[in-house]
Design a protein around this motif. Structure first.
Motif, PDB file in Angstrom:
ATOM      1  N   SER A   1       0.840  -1.208   0.000  1.00 26.59           N
ATOM      2  CA  SER A   1       0.000   0.000   0.000  1.00 26.59           C
ATOM      3  C   SER A   1       0.874   1.257   0.000  1.00 26.59           C
ATOM      4  CB  SER A   1      -0.866   0.015   1.254  1.00 26.59           C
ATOM      5  OG  SER A   1      -0.007   0.138   2.383  1.00 26.59           O
TER       6      SER A   1
ATOM      7  N   LYS B   1       1.874   2.582   2.643  1.00 24.70           N
ATOM      8  CA  LYS B   1       1.493   3.399   3.804  1.00 24.70           C
ATOM      9  C   LYS B   1       2.174   2.968   5.097  1.00 24.70           C
ATOM     10  CE  LYS B   1      -3.217   4.344   2.212  1.00 24.70           C
ATOM     11  NZ  LYS B   1      -4.604   3.873   2.330  1.00 24.70           N
TER      12      LYS B   1
ATOM     13  N   ASN C   1       4.818   5.145   6.965  1.00 27.66           N
ATOM     14  CA  ASN C   1       4.205   6.333   7.577  1.00 27.66           C
ATOM     15  C   ASN C   1       3.449   6.004   8.849  1.00 27.66           C
ATOM     16  OD1 ASN C   1       4.942   8.516   6.214  1.00 27.66           O
ATOM     17  ND2 ASN C   1       3.228   8.483   4.735  1.00 27.66           N
TER      18      ASN C   1
ATOM     19  N   GLU D   1      -5.242   0.497  11.725  1.00 28.66           N
ATOM     20  CA  GLU D   1      -4.782   0.869  10.378  1.00 28.66           C
ATOM     21  C   GLU D   1      -4.120  -0.321   9.674  1.00 28.66           C
ATOM     22  OE1 GLU D   1      -3.840   5.583  11.383  1.00 28.66           O
ATOM     23  OE2 GLU D   1      -2.316   4.067  11.700  1.00 28.66           O
TER      24      GLU D   1
END
Ligand code: AMP
Ligand code: ZN
Length: 449
Positions: A320, A322, A325, A357
């Motif tokens: 992803s 992500k 982060n 998340e």
């Protein structure tokens, strides 16, 4: 590397510790783990109060010698802290092993004219001779009754007065006494912590902890004795934890409203859920113990354990982009909150945001093996502080038997043979295996005892 010298008032070993006491010890554990995480070298001393009014009474009631009586509870204490995954202190000095140090300190105070012998043969600290008396608990010295004295270890602010450093033997003490230059008797409770903390940590040290009930008279008196004797600042930072309560009242032996760790374990509770519960409220806030709270703590711990277990299965071919982060954000938020006077509430919230998340990325199968390893690394760093996840058993431990059963159940489900599929689920449950149906197929994990 910075160094921290910390002293925490340990248990009075006259009974099993209750979970209110463990709230104090777990706050101290969290503090120590956080300092270590921030690269401080921590020297931690926790005393064992094995001589005071309560231990003497307890041993007499049981009709056993003091040492035999207290040894039993010392052993129980060490078993309990292990079960709660509390990191051991570097030194656990026992008061009865430090009588010479206490006598020397009292003599020093006598030479300086701050301590005096009463007509009862006991030696008292003269509070009016130490101008800073009251600075910790903010008690006003002019409220003290001039010339009045208190010889018991625990008393209220309203009864503040000259307090006993050394208690001359009385018949009530039975065979508990030491014959020293100060006469035949025993130390008061407060001098014990002054003598032992300064012996192991020096005349000035960094952090001293304990529950708020210890602030007066115990810590006020410790400060007065130590600073009057050395002329130096005793402690740089005092940190007091608030009480664990039951229905709005402090959990305590004397109110009879307590649970020992052992009671809760006998009822089948997970000790790590107890650890989580007692640790997860900010130390300066009171909180109420409830069994519902304990259940939520258990659910939180299971969520973390299952999450870590799930990471081992991640095998996303597409990333992803992500994860890095999310890791940076969670680490910064957790760290910033803990740096802010151990704001554990916000730290845990950031951890669970992170779990949510990442779970959604795992649901979409967009976490690669190497990203999963980074996430696992962060979880290990968090757990070095929290101590609630532990070593999660990895799926590699899957035995051929369990594997075969899981596959057999899958085949039964595909054939819409629900009865057989259910029977296999029950069989696996009996083996302590819990199945979870997910978008990626069936996952399994071992049920925690
Ligand atoms: P004790 O064994 O009574 O000397 O107490 C050991 C530690 O537990 C001390 O730091 C006390 O202040 C603390 N303590 C006692 N009761 C509670 C409670 N209900 N909640 C939190 N800490 C407590
Ligand atoms: Zn103490």
């Amino acid at each position: 590397m910075g160094k921290v010298r910390m002293y925490t008032c340990g248990p009075t070993v006259y009974d099993f510790a209750h979970i209110g006491n463990f709230r104090a010890f777990l706050f101290e554990d969290l503090l120590k783990r956080w300092l270590i995480q921030r690269d401080f070298r921590v020297t931690h001393v926790m005393n064992l109060t094995d001589i005071d009014d309560k231990t003497i009474k307890g041993s007499q009631k049981q009709g056993v010698p003091l040492q035999q009586f207290t040894d039993f509870y010392v052993k129980a204490f060490f078993e309990d802290i292990k079960v709660l995954n509390i990191k051991p202190a570097d030194v656990y000095p026992k008061a009865t092993d430090h009588i010479p140090e206490m006598v020397a300190l009292i003599k020093k105070l006598m030479v300086k004219g701050i301590a005096y012998k009463g007509e009862d043969g006991s030696i008292y600290f003269s509070v009016c001779k130490f101008s800073d008396y009251g600075k910790l608990s903010h008690i006003k010295v002019d409220e003290l009754k001039a010339g009045a004295r208190v010889s018991q270890d625990e008393y209220a602010k309203e009864d503040a007065q000259d307090f006993a450093l050394w208690k001359a033997w009385t018949a009530e003490d039975g065979d508990v006494y030491w014959v020293t230059e100060l006469g035949k008797g025993r130390p008061g409770w407060h001098i014990e912590c002054s003598a032992m903390s300064m012996k192991y940590l020096g005349e000035t040290f960094d952090i001293h902890c304990g529950g708020v009930d210890n602030m007066f008279p115990h810590h006020e008196n410790e400060t007065a004795q130590s600073e009057a004797a050395t002329g130096k600042k005793f402690v740089n930072y005092w940190m007091h934890n608030e009480h664990l309560q039951v229905e709005g009242k402090k959990m305590s032996k004397s109110f009879g409203n307590f649970h020992t760790l052992r009671d809760l374990l006998t009822k089948g509770n997970d000790p790590i859920a107890i650890r989580y519960l007692l640790m997860s409220t900010h130390y300066r806030q009171q909180f109420n113990f409830t069994f519902e709270g304990l259940e939520s703590a258990k659910a939180a711990v299971d969520r973390l354990r299952n999450f870590v277990r799930r990471l081992h299965e991640a095998d996303g071919k597409e990333s992803s982009g992500k994860v890095a982060n999310f890791i940076a954000k969670a680490e910064a938020c957790f760290g910033g909150s803990m740096d802010d006077d151990l704001n554990i509430g916000i730290a845990l919230a950031s951890l669970f945001d992170f779990v949510r998340e990442i779970n959604s990325l795992l649901d979409a199968n967009t976490v690669s093996k190497s990203e999963a390893a980074d996430i696992g690394g962060l979880m290990m760093r968090f757990d070095a502080v929290l101590g609630v996840i532990g070593k999660v058993e990895v799926e590699e431990a899957l035995s051929a038997d369990i594997d075969a059963l899981v596959q057999k159940r899958e085949a039964a489900r595909k054939a819409k043979n629900w009865k057989e599929a259910d029977e296999i689920r029950v069989q696996l449950k009996a083996m302590g295996i819990v199945l979870e149906d997910t978008a990626q197929g069936v996952r399994w994990h071992k049920e925690k005892a």
